[in-house]
Every structure is written in C-alpha cells, then in structure tokens.
Design a protein around this motif. Structure first.
Motif, short mmCIF file in Angstrom:
data_model
loop_
_atom_site.label_atom_id
_atom_site.label_comp_id
_atom_site.label_asym_id
_atom_site.label_seq_id
_atom_site.Cartn_x
_atom_site.Cartn_y
_atom_site.Cartn_z
N GLY A 163 0.88 -1.57 -0.08
CA GLY A 163 -0.24 0.28 0.34
C GLY A 163 1.05 1.42 -0.12
O GLY A 163 0.16 2.56 0.27
N GLY A 164 2.40 1.29 -0.30
CA GLY A 164 2.76 2.47 -0.75
C GLY A 164 3.49 2.97 0.92
O GLY A 164 4.11 3.84 0.98
N ILE A 165 3.25 2.52 1.80
CA ILE A 165 3.99 2.49 3.15
C ILE A 165 5.63 2.54 2.97
O ILE A 165 6.43 1.51 2.50
N VAL A 166 5.74 3.08 3.44
CA VAL A 166 7.51 3.64 3.48
C VAL A 166 8.18 2.90 4.73
O VAL A 166 7.31 2.61 5.81
N PHE A 167 9.11 1.56 4.58
CA PHE A 167 9.81 0.78 5.71
C PHE A 167 11.32 1.15 5.85
O PHE A 167 12.15 1.68 4.92
N VAL A 168 11.57 0.48 6.68
CA VAL A 168 13.53 0.54 6.84
C VAL A 168 13.83 -0.77 7.82
O VAL A 168 13.10 -1.41 8.44
N ASP A 169 14.96 -1.24 6.77
CA ASP A 169 15.12 -2.27 6.83
C ASP A 169 16.36 -2.75 8.08
O ASP A 169 17.12 -2.34 7.37
N TRP A 170 15.71 -3.13 9.00
CA TRP A 170 17.25 -3.07 9.52
C TRP A 170 18.42 -3.55 9.79
O TRP A 170 19.24 -3.74 9.98
N ASN A 171 18.08 -5.23 9.26
CA ASN A 171 19.13 -5.63 8.30
C ASN A 171 20.12 -4.43 7.10
O ASN A 171 21.79 -5.52 7.36
N LYS A 172 19.87 -3.65 6.77
CA LYS A 172 20.66 -3.08 5.76
C LYS A 172 20.88 -1.92 6.42
O LYS A 172 21.54 -1.14 6.21
#
Length: 245
Positions: A77-86
């Motif tokens: 749905g177009g949510i912005v995430f933060v990949d904690w692995n990166k």
C-alpha cells in the motif's frame, strides 16, 4: 490516514497505544502530538497537531538512503519501511525527512531512568521491554529494534496486512475488522482518525478528503504525504512556509 483536527482533543492516547504496540522506548514517539501557540498574546490559543509518519508518495528519506535500507513498498500500500538488516544508522533519512518522524534510539535516553539498562536486550535487540508485541519483521522495521538503526511508524503493517483483501476502510466499530486497525486509530477516543484505501472511491477516507477538503502537511516539498488533515485547523499555519520579506 485521515485526521480530523476538529475532533482531536490532544489526549495523546494514540501516542501511548503506538508505543505499547511497537515496543518503542519512552520518548521515542512514532505517533507524536505537537503542541504550539497560534496568534499573539493576549489572544494566543494553544493548538495541537498529531503527527505520524506521512508515508509519502515521493519520500525524500528513500532518495538519500545510501544502503537502500529505507524503501517504499508498493505491494504494502505504499508504506515506507526501514530494513534493519541494511540500516547503518547514518541518519541521512532523519535529516531529509521534513516532518521529523524518524528516530535513532541509541543516543542519550530522552527520559530517565534508562530502560535499556533495566530491561537489557538479547540477540542484538536494543532492549527487552516487559510489554512485547510478538511480531518481528526486521526487513520492515517491525518488532524490538536492534542497536544502531533508525525506526519509524509503519502504519501498524503487521496488523493492517492481515485485513481481508479489498476492505475499503478499517474501522474499530466493525467487530470483524477491529484487530486489523492501526493502534492509533483504534484507541482514538473522539474518533478523529480514519484509515482506509484512498484508491477505492467507496472508502470513507476517500469521501472525507473530498467532502471536507483534506490537506497535506508541507505539500510544497513535493513529498506528497498519504496522511490528510481535516477541519478548521487543517491549514496548520505554524507549519506552513513563511512568506519571504
């Protein structure tokens, strides 16, 4: 998300519910309520502005991330995430965000005592709170965060993603849907928050934005937020660009 400022009482129930749902440290408010004065003494009035992550259509935080840890997921749905692995904790995204809705929790605690010492984390986690949502998805920045990363609101993706496909609105008053409603929306006592599918012409959020002329914060930045404000205070003068002299 739609927030009606005529209904919002500034009670901060959204702030508390979000913190409990997302295991954030005290002072790390993904759903903040900003208080400010409008006008000049003696007629100045106290106002407040609920401020979640705007989940922008054109997020500046994504453009500046050197490791692609911050990303926009169109399948979600177009949510912005933060990949904690990166994420390497460089904080470029925090600088680029015009809304101040990203957090880096490894610094000096905002409130004492430091709960990281009282409830030390394990397996790389920043802390181990006595209240814990069991959901863990580091690729999307959900769960108890590790050290050295940036965190932010995810629109409670771990809840909304489980809603039946094609649902136009998530409303806590509908018994079969209430478990999928974002924590801030579900706990809003005056029902000032609404959450749904803007692309669905039958959705309540779609109608509210159209009928009540919903506005977006700092739209001049080109970020195109997916959070809309309604009501007499929706212009939010304190947060609009000031005219040049």
């Amino acid at each position: 998300m739609v927030i009606d400022l005529d209904k919002c009482t500034g009670c901060q129930a959204c702030t508390t519910a979000c913190a409990m749902e997302n295991n954030t440290l005290p002072g790390e408010s993904w759903q903040d309520v900003l208080f400010y004065h409008q006008g000049k003494y003696p007629s100045a009035q106290m106002k407040w502005l609920p401020r979640p992550c705007m989940q922008c259509e054109n997020p500046s935080c994504v453009h500046v991330c050197p490791t692609r840890a911050t990303y926009k997921d169109m399948d979600a749905g177009g949510i912005v995430f933060v990949d904690w692995n990166k994420c390497i904790g460089c904080k470029y995204c925090m600088i680029a965000c015009p809304y101040g809705v990203r957090f880096y929790a490894d610094e000096k605690p905002l409130l004492e005592p430091d709960l990281r010492d009282i409830f030390p984390g394990s397996n790389g986690q920043l802390w181990s709170p006595p209240y814990q949502n069991p959901e863990q998805d580091w690729k999307r920045g959900i769960g108890i965060q590790p050290a050295g990363v940036v965190s932010k609101c995810t629109f409670c993706y771990h809840k909304v993603s489980k809603a039946p496909a094609g649902t136009p609105d998530l409303d806590e008053d509908i018994p079969e849907l209430k478990e999928y409603v974002p924590a801030c929306v579900r706990t809003c006592a005056p029902k000032a928050r609404f959450f749904g599918d803007l692309d669905n012409p039958e959705s309540q959020v779609n109608r509210l934005i159209g009928d009540k002329h919903g506005v977006r914060l700092k739209d001049h930045t080109g970020n195109k937020p997916q959070v809309y404000y309604l009501g007499a205070g929706a212009g939010v003068p304190a947060f609009e660009p000031k005219p040049r002299s």
